[in-house]
Scaffold this motif. Sequence first.
Motif, short mmCIF file in Angstrom:
data_model
loop_
_atom_site.label_atom_id
_atom_site.label_comp_id
_atom_site.label_asym_id
_atom_site.label_seq_id
_atom_site.Cartn_x
_atom_site.Cartn_y
_atom_site.Cartn_z
N GLU A 51 31.81 -15.10 -79.79
CA GLU A 51 33.12 -14.53 -79.46
C GLU A 51 33.69 -15.17 -78.21
O GLU A 51 34.86 -15.58 -78.16
N VAL A 52 32.87 -15.27 -77.16
CA VAL A 52 33.32 -15.87 -75.91
C VAL A 52 33.50 -17.37 -76.08
O VAL A 52 34.47 -17.97 -75.59
N PHE A 53 32.57 -17.99 -76.80
CA PHE A 53 32.63 -19.45 -76.98
C PHE A 53 33.92 -19.87 -77.68
O PHE A 53 34.48 -20.93 -77.40
N SER A 54 34.38 -19.02 -78.61
CA SER A 54 35.58 -19.37 -79.37
C SER A 54 36.84 -19.37 -78.52
O SER A 54 37.88 -19.88 -78.94
N ARG A 55 36.78 -18.81 -77.32
CA ARG A 55 37.96 -18.80 -76.44
C ARG A 55 38.24 -20.18 -75.86
O ARG A 55 39.36 -20.47 -75.45
N PHE A 56 37.22 -21.01 -75.79
CA PHE A 56 37.37 -22.32 -75.15
C PHE A 56 37.19 -23.43 -76.17
O PHE A 56 36.12 -23.53 -76.79
N PRO A 57 38.20 -24.28 -76.37
CA PRO A 57 37.99 -25.45 -77.23
C PRO A 57 36.87 -26.33 -76.67
O PRO A 57 36.67 -26.41 -75.46
N THR A 58 36.15 -26.98 -77.57
CA THR A 58 35.04 -27.83 -77.13
C THR A 58 35.50 -28.91 -76.16
O THR A 58 34.85 -29.18 -75.15
N SER A 59 36.65 -29.52 -76.46
CA SER A 59 37.17 -30.57 -75.58
C SER A 59 37.46 -30.02 -74.18
O SER A 59 37.24 -30.71 -73.18
N SER A 60 37.92 -28.77 -74.12
CA SER A 60 38.22 -28.16 -72.82
C SER A 60 36.94 -27.92 -72.03
O SER A 60 36.89 -28.17 -70.82
N LEU A 61 35.89 -27.45 -72.70
CA LEU A 61 34.62 -27.22 -72.01
C LEU A 61 34.05 -28.53 -71.49
O LEU A 61 33.50 -28.59 -70.38
N ILE A 62 34.16 -29.60 -72.28
CA ILE A 62 33.67 -30.90 -71.83
C ILE A 62 34.42 -31.35 -70.58
O ILE A 62 33.82 -31.83 -69.61
N THR A 63 35.75 -31.19 -70.59
CA THR A 63 36.55 -31.57 -69.44
C THR A 63 36.18 -30.76 -68.21
O THR A 63 36.09 -31.28 -67.10
N ARG A 64 35.94 -29.48 -68.40
CA ARG A 64 35.61 -28.61 -67.27
C ARG A 64 34.25 -28.95 -66.69
O ARG A 64 34.06 -28.89 -65.46
N LEU A 65 33.28 -29.29 -67.54
CA LEU A 65 31.95 -29.61 -67.06
C LEU A 65 31.87 -31.00 -66.44
O LEU A 65 30.93 -31.29 -65.70
N THR A 66 32.83 -31.86 -66.75
CA THR A 66 32.80 -33.23 -66.23
C THR A 66 33.93 -33.45 -65.24
O THR A 66 33.72 -33.49 -64.04
N GLY A 67 35.15 -33.59 -65.76
CA GLY A 67 36.29 -33.92 -64.90
C GLY A 67 36.57 -32.92 -63.82
O GLY A 67 36.78 -33.27 -62.65
#
Length: 595
Positions: free
Chosen positions: A102-118
């Motif tokens: 449920e929580v995971f679906s709030r964040f697109p995968t591409s957005s999570l990658i950007t947040r963890l890196t950029g």
Amino acid sequence: MNLIFSYLKRYRVAAIAALVMMLIELSVELSQPLLISKIIDNGIREKDNSVVWLWGGVLAVSAIIAFAAGVLSSFFASHASQGFAFDLRDKLYEKVQSFTYEVFSRFPTSSLITRLTGDVTQLQDTIFMGLRFMTRVPLVVLGSVIMALVVHVKLGLLLTVTLPVLILFLAWVIRRSSDLFRSVQVRLDGVNGVIQENLTGIRLIRVFVRMGHEIGRFASFSGELMKSTVAALRLTETTAPLIMLIVNAGIMAVLWFGRIEISAGEATLGQTVAVINYSLRTIGAMSALSSIMATFSRAIASSQRVAEVMSADAATDVTAEQAEQANERKRGVSGISDYTGPDAIQGEVEFENVSFSYPGSEIAVLEEISFKVKPGERVAIMGATGSGKSSLVGLIPRLYEQNHGVISIDGVDSSELDIAKLRGAIGYVPQEVLLFTGSVRDNIAWGNEHATREEIERAAAAAQIHETVTGLPQGYDTKLGQRGVNLSGGQKQRLTIARALVRKPAILILDDSTSALDAVTEGLLLEELKHMSCTTILITQKISSTVSADLILLLDEGRLIAKGTHGELMTGSSLYRKIYESQGKEAVHHVQSIN
């Protein structure tokens, strides 16, 4: 910001050391114009070489001290910022791992990658600049103004009056630019999403000759990113000349009134030079301010995005003990259940009036589902696309939580079971095949990293992939390409089944994971599963997979419309009979002959 920068506490010694070294460097630099004024007034104008050599030597020593302090400040600032980024990235990754679907679906995968890196990298750069430069700039400005007042009050006041104007202007710019840079990061998420989709679906794109379309789509997203970035940088870069205009106006005033003060005997040439020198240092600090503001504005946007992930609702099934188990797994402990003995899960599964709808949706995916499976039995689930089959099996390992009803494992409400115990007893083969870069052995052992070579080969043999693997160039040590691109669909499915079997699960879930297998191979696989003690739940569209099942569940639009054995459904369900007749009796009889 407080949530994010709390991770800097662990490196506060290095951060404080960086600031102390920076203050030493700054103090020395601020004293240099004063020393120069003494050399001019007391040495050069008085033609006293001893004063020139004395204060010149002090100036040279102070320059060496400032250089050493600057090097040490950079070293400590780098250590603190790199450590901060490592810890934050690590915690972010752990947080994402703890998310429910449920929580995971709030964040697109591409957005999570950007947040963890950029975004983390942006914060890392901001920490370094903050310790090395950001705190230095206001201190240089403030110190220069104070020293200018110490040297000559009237001339120093001319420099002082520019500060309130600069402060108000910069406050507005930072607030406005932080919103613009947040928009930039959102646009960057979109670009990363398009890249991810294109790289994942490159084969499909080429087969459908959609390269031009995808290039245009990428150009559209990239163009939006460019527009947002230009708008943000236009604001921050415009501040530099405006700041220079204000400060230069102050210097012009110092030069004008300095000439008047010198003529009137109220100021010396050395004092005027010192005040101008402090003004020039203010200009130097302000010239770097536009880039610093851009970095700081980006950091505000990035910290908000990272904080959104960190403050997202944690999974209800993750406890402190399970978090420690996750840490142990990172250190090399297996992810399979360590629960054995009389308290180990035996494999009984029961649904009692279970209803489910996905978070944020009012559409019921499952309605009033009830059935019971005894340990060791095989259950086949059939139904049209969208009937809720995958959603049903996803509730067993609690990937989602049901809205109503009770799901019991061995007679115990699954919500009361330790999640590590529950999931550790389940072997799950998802509908979408996913293999990891590495060897065949690594991919099978991913289900149980402590599995022996014999256990890996036994699981592969049961999954009907052992002979195929031994025929590969390096056997089980053959390296697989990304997502197993050098294997066929059926081979990849069998490898994922082997990965689940090596766990020796109490409950085995096969989510339409035999779709790419031929009837003979599938029959051999089902025969092997008969000799295993695990409860098997199989989603399938093939009648050949259901004929020997202990229980068949027939779903239609989220409702259980029929259940029973093959014989019972042949007499009691017209829909099941139609499926049987449409697929042909020969295939069924062929599988029965194998069994």
